[in-house]
Design an enzyme around this catalytic site. Structure first.
Site, PDB file in Angstrom:
ATOM      1  N   TRP A  18      41.386  40.443  38.846  1.00 41.52           N
ATOM      2  CA  TRP A  18      40.609  42.410  38.888  1.00 41.52           C
ATOM      3  C   TRP A  18      38.656  41.738  38.914  1.00 41.52           C
ATOM      4  O   TRP A  18      38.367  42.510  38.197  1.00 41.52           O
ATOM      5  CB  TRP A  18      40.979  43.255  38.779  1.00 41.52           C
ATOM      6  CG  TRP A  18      41.934  43.578  40.100  1.00 41.52           C
ATOM      7  CD1 TRP A  18      43.651  43.749  39.281  1.00 41.52           C
ATOM      8  CD2 TRP A  18      42.478  44.128  40.864  1.00 41.52           C
ATOM      9  NE1 TRP A  18      44.707  43.839  39.866  1.00 41.52           N
ATOM     10  CE2 TRP A  18      43.849  43.478  41.247  1.00 41.52           C
ATOM     11  CE3 TRP A  18      41.282  43.666  42.269  1.00 41.52           C
ATOM     12  CZ2 TRP A  18      44.377  44.046  42.126  1.00 41.52           C
ATOM     13  CZ3 TRP A  18      41.662  43.971  43.054  1.00 41.52           C
ATOM     14  CH2 TRP A  18      43.650  43.960  43.299  1.00 41.52           C
ATOM     15  N   HIS A  19      38.265  40.570  38.884  1.00 42.36           N
ATOM     16  CA  HIS A  19      36.588  39.545  38.369  1.00 42.36           C
ATOM     17  C   HIS A  19      35.934  39.831  39.600  1.00 42.36           C
ATOM     18  O   HIS A  19      35.744  38.767  39.864  1.00 42.36           O
ATOM     19  CB  HIS A  19      36.495  39.020  37.275  1.00 42.36           C
ATOM     20  CG  HIS A  19      37.477  39.610  36.163  1.00 42.36           C
ATOM     21  ND1 HIS A  19      37.054  39.150  34.456  1.00 42.36           N
ATOM     22  CD2 HIS A  19      38.271  40.217  36.231  1.00 42.36           C
ATOM     23  CE1 HIS A  19      37.156  39.695  34.233  1.00 42.36           C
ATOM     24  NE2 HIS A  19      37.919  40.097  34.344  1.00 42.36           N
ATOM     25  N   ILE A  20      36.411  40.435  40.856  1.00 43.48           N
ATOM     26  CA  ILE A  20      35.958  40.551  41.583  1.00 43.48           C
ATOM     27  C   ILE A  20      34.566  40.812  41.831  1.00 43.48           C
ATOM     28  O   ILE A  20      34.147  41.720  41.350  1.00 43.48           O
ATOM     29  CB  ILE A  20      36.390  41.405  43.271  1.00 43.48           C
ATOM     30  CG1 ILE A  20      37.937  41.898  42.788  1.00 43.48           C
ATOM     31  CG2 ILE A  20      35.888  41.506  44.011  1.00 43.48           C
ATOM     32  CD1 ILE A  20      38.826  42.159  43.779  1.00 43.48           C
TER      33      ILE A  20
END
Length: 169
Positions: free
Chosen positions: A102-104
């Site tokens: 989830w390091h978008i």
């Protein structure tokens, strides 16, 4: 209870070739957007992950880890027709077992005036709107090779300085 110590090796893509999309579903601001992450859409991403698995296999076969009883578990899955440890097996595992961290980033890309894909300018102002800035990880045009936390804090600090400068002066 019988316990067993262990290690977990998890290859990850620092610079995936697959690129997702984020689109507005409607003009209603309360309507959730349409998101398609397109994870592992590019075969090169899968091949990179398989190379990561093969690297860990070599690491597990070093004397340092073998003498400490470290082995690599392989599981047979009912829905996988591939031979265990084949590239097909690992592709199946990668496609079905991978998870995001989830390091978008990049949904509101920052860029130069002549970049038609940029949403914000170098001062973090949204193009075509007055008094609206984006001050978060979404402005990063490329994923950094490390955790996104420190760059995001830097973007926040720089954005705060820009806003304070505009208000105070």
């Amino acid at each position: 209870m019988d316990t067993k110590e262990g290690l977990m090796f998890m290859p990850g893509l620092l610079h995936p070739k697959s690129v997702g999309t984020l689109k507005l579903k409607s003009t209603d601001p309360l309507e959730p957007p349409l998101m398609d992450p397109r994870y592992l859409e590019e075969q090169e991403d899968v091949e990179t992950m398989i190379r990561g698995v093969r690297f860990f296999q070599k690491l597990v076969n070093t004397e340092a880890l073998k003498t400490n009883g470290i082995t690599m578990e392989k599981y047979k899955f009912d829905n996988c027709a591939h031979e265990i440890d084949s590239d097909g097996y690992w592709e199946h595992m990668i496609r079905h077992m991978s998870r995001t961290i989830w390091h978008i980033i990049g949904t509101c890309k920052m860029g130069a005036k002549d970049d038609p894909t940029a949403v914000v300018d170098p001062s973090l102002r949204v193009r075509g709107l007055e008094n609206v800035r984006v001050v978060d990880a979404s402005i990063m045009p490329h994923l950094p090779s490390g955790n996104t936390n420190a760059p995001t804090i830097m973007i926040g600090e720089k954005g705060a300085d820009m806003i304070k400068k505009k208000i105070i002066f």
